[in-house]
Motif scaffolding. Structure first.
Motif, PDB file in Angstrom:
ATOM      1  N   UNK A 122      60.412  47.129  49.133  1.00 18.08           N
ATOM      2  CA  UNK A 122      60.518  47.575  47.743  1.00 18.08           C
ATOM      3  C   UNK A 122      60.399  46.334  46.862  1.00 18.08           C
ATOM      4  N   UNK A 123      59.269  46.178  46.146  1.00 19.80           N
ATOM      5  CA  UNK A 123      59.090  44.997  45.302  1.00 19.80           C
ATOM      6  C   UNK A 123      59.617  45.167  43.880  1.00 19.80           C
ATOM      7  N   UNK A 124      60.302  46.267  43.603  1.00 18.04           N
ATOM      8  CA  UNK A 124      60.700  46.598  42.231  1.00 18.04           C
ATOM      9  C   UNK A 124      62.212  46.611  42.024  1.00 18.04           C
ATOM     10  N   UNK A 125      62.915  45.730  42.710  1.00 20.87           N
ATOM     11  CA  UNK A 125      64.375  45.684  42.586  1.00 20.87           C
ATOM     12  C   UNK A 125      64.854  44.436  41.858  1.00 20.87           C
ATOM     13  N   UNK A 126      64.090  44.022  40.876  1.00 15.63           N
ATOM     14  CA  UNK A 126      64.492  42.903  40.038  1.00 15.63           C
ATOM     15  C   UNK A 126      64.623  41.602  40.817  1.00 15.63           C
ATOM     16  N   UNK A 127      65.692  40.866  40.523  1.00 18.17           N
ATOM     17  CA  UNK A 127      65.882  39.556  41.142  1.00 18.17           C
ATOM     18  C   UNK A 127      66.077  39.638  42.650  1.00 18.17           C
ATOM     19  N   UNK A 128      66.411  40.806  43.164  1.00 19.71           N
ATOM     20  CA  UNK A 128      66.624  40.958  44.614  1.00 19.71           C
ATOM     21  C   UNK A 128      65.324  41.225  45.360  1.00 19.71           C
ATOM     22  N   UNK A 132      63.721  44.484  51.918  1.00 16.04           N
ATOM     23  CA  UNK A 132      63.149  44.903  53.201  1.00 16.04           C
ATOM     24  C   UNK A 132      63.835  46.189  53.641  1.00 16.04           C
ATOM     25  N   UNK A 133      63.033  47.217  53.932  1.00 15.39           N
ATOM     26  CA  UNK A 133      63.588  48.478  54.421  1.00 15.39           C
ATOM     27  C   UNK A 133      63.332  48.703  55.911  1.00 15.39           C
ATOM     28  N   UNK A 159      65.744  50.508  60.056  1.00 18.65           N
ATOM     29  CA  UNK A 159      65.534  51.136  58.754  1.00 18.65           C
ATOM     30  C   UNK A 159      66.772  51.035  57.877  1.00 18.65           C
ATOM     31  N   UNK A 160      66.593  50.441  56.704  1.00 16.17           N
ATOM     32  CA  UNK A 160      67.642  50.339  55.692  1.00 16.17           C
ATOM     33  C   UNK A 160      67.353  51.434  54.668  1.00 16.17           C
ATOM     34  N   UNK A 161      68.183  52.479  54.606  1.00 16.03           N
ATOM     35  CA  UNK A 161      67.836  53.666  53.815  1.00 16.03           C
ATOM     36  C   UNK A 161      67.482  53.361  52.356  1.00 16.03           C
ATOM     37  N   UNK A 198      65.351  39.742  48.819  1.00 17.19           N
ATOM     38  CA  UNK A 198      64.554  38.516  48.674  1.00 17.19           C
ATOM     39  C   UNK A 198      63.860  38.122  49.984  1.00 17.19           C
ATOM     40  N   UNK A 199      63.258  39.101  50.634  1.00 15.52           N
ATOM     41  CA  UNK A 199      62.660  38.850  51.940  1.00 15.52           C
ATOM     42  C   UNK A 199      61.270  38.250  51.797  1.00 15.52           C
ATOM     43  N   UNK A 200      61.056  37.126  52.416  1.00 18.96           N
ATOM     44  CA  UNK A 200      59.748  36.468  52.424  1.00 18.96           C
ATOM     45  C   UNK A 200      58.976  36.953  53.649  1.00 18.96           C
ATOM     46  N   UNK A 201      58.218  38.021  53.479  1.00 19.51           N
ATOM     47  CA  UNK A 201      57.540  38.613  54.631  1.00 19.51           C
ATOM     48  C   UNK A 201      56.422  37.722  55.151  1.00 19.51           C
ATOM     49  N   UNK A 202      55.841  36.914  54.284  1.00 18.93           N
ATOM     50  CA  UNK A 202      54.789  36.005  54.740  1.00 18.93           C
ATOM     51  C   UNK A 202      55.363  34.960  55.694  1.00 18.93           C
ATOM     52  N   UNK A 203      56.500  34.377  55.307  1.00 25.28           N
ATOM     53  CA  UNK A 203      57.132  33.384  56.177  1.00 25.28           C
ATOM     54  C   UNK A 203      57.552  34.012  57.504  1.00 25.28           C
ATOM     55  N   UNK A 204      58.022  35.265  57.430  1.00 25.67           N
ATOM     56  CA  UNK A 204      58.411  35.974  58.662  1.00 25.67           C
ATOM     57  C   UNK A 204      57.221  36.131  59.595  1.00 25.67           C
ATOM     58  N   UNK A 205      56.094  36.591  59.056  1.00 21.58           N
ATOM     59  CA  UNK A 205      54.901  36.779  59.877  1.00 21.58           C
ATOM     60  C   UNK A 205      54.452  35.451  60.476  1.00 21.58           C
ATOM     61  N   UNK A 206      54.412  34.412  59.673  1.00 19.92           N
ATOM     62  CA  UNK A 206      53.976  33.105  60.162  1.00 19.92           C
ATOM     63  C   UNK A 206      54.887  32.593  61.268  1.00 19.92           C
ATOM     64  N   UNK A 207      56.194  32.866  61.136  1.00 15.24           N
ATOM     65  CA  UNK A 207      57.138  32.384  62.155  1.00 15.24           C
ATOM     66  C   UNK A 207      56.890  33.035  63.511  1.00 15.24           C
TER      67      UNK A 207
END
Length: 231
Positions: A122-128, A132-133, A159-161, A198-207
């Motif tokens: 969800x990219x629409x939760x403001x500063x958070x 990641x769901x 899954x995070x509801x 604040x999940x950095x999915x790009x860094x996760x994939x690269x790792x």
């Protein structure tokens, strides 16, 4: 050219942007978002604000459904039995079908013999943002084509509801093609809102040795009737 002694213009940046690599249509979308934010901050013009809102909407959509992703590649996305087409609006009952124990997500255009990693954000939760769901690796294309529940594959973030609110949010499926299986992928903390924010999915994939640029992405929109309509 600028006269000697004149400071260069400030660099534009869009707060809350998810970290895509800035190239091609993504760079253009990011620049449009930044330009709208910068001009709106300096001008009080209602007519312009309406136009800026529309430009921002289109640019934001291109971040997760860029023109480089052919429509044919995105075909066959569905969640809870409802087709998803880059901004489809799902009602609360359809969102409720996204559950860890059901075959809720399908992508019928997946290559059957390929292996994929999948994430839902969800990219629409403001500063958070992004929240990641869900995240999983080592999913066969044949599994995605048939439909899978979020308890299959190597789930690294259960899954995070989704908690619907009065505001419309986008919920984005990111699909990454893997070159091969990921051995013993580490589990991600996912019990609380803070764990998933604040999940950095790009860094996760690269790792994990996965190309951090999604092979395909698609999203739906949803909202609830109250401030916290939990489904």
């Amino acid at each position: 050219l600028r006269s000697r002694g004149t400071a260069p213009p400030p660099a534009l940046s869009a707060p809350g942007m998810v970290a895509h690599r800035r190239s091609g249509p993504v760079a253009t979308a990011a620049l449009l978002l930044a330009a709208c934010a910068a001009v709106e901050a300096s001008l009080d013009m209602s007519d312009f604000q309406g136009l800026a809102s529309r430009v921002r909407e289109v640019a934001a959509a291109n971040l997760f459904c860029p023109p480089s992703h052919l429509a044919a590649q995105r075909a066959g996305f569905s969640v809870g039995g409802v087709e998803v087409k880059c901004g489809s609006k799902l009602d609360a009952s359809a969102v409720a079908e996204i559950a860890p124990d059901g075959s809720s997500f399908r992508w019928t255009s997946a290559a059957p013999q390929s292996m994929y990693a999948v994430a839902l954000i969800d990219p629409d939760s403001g500063d958070a943002s992004p929240i990641r769901h869900f995240a999983a690796v080592n999913l066969r294309g044949a599994t995605l084509r048939a439909g899978y529940g979020m308890d299959t594959g190597d789930t690294v973030a259960p899954y995070f509801p989704i908690q619907l609110s009065e505001e419309v949010h986008r919920y984005v499926f990111l699909v990454f093609r893997q070159d091969g299986p990921v051995d013993s992928p580490p589990q991600l903390p996912s019990a609380t809102f803070i764990d998933n924010s604040k999940w950095d999915y790009r860094a996760w994939a690269e790792s994990l040795g996965i190309n951090p640029r999604p092979t395909i992405s698609n999203y739906f929109k949803a909202q609830g009737l109250g401030p916290r309509a939990v489904v």
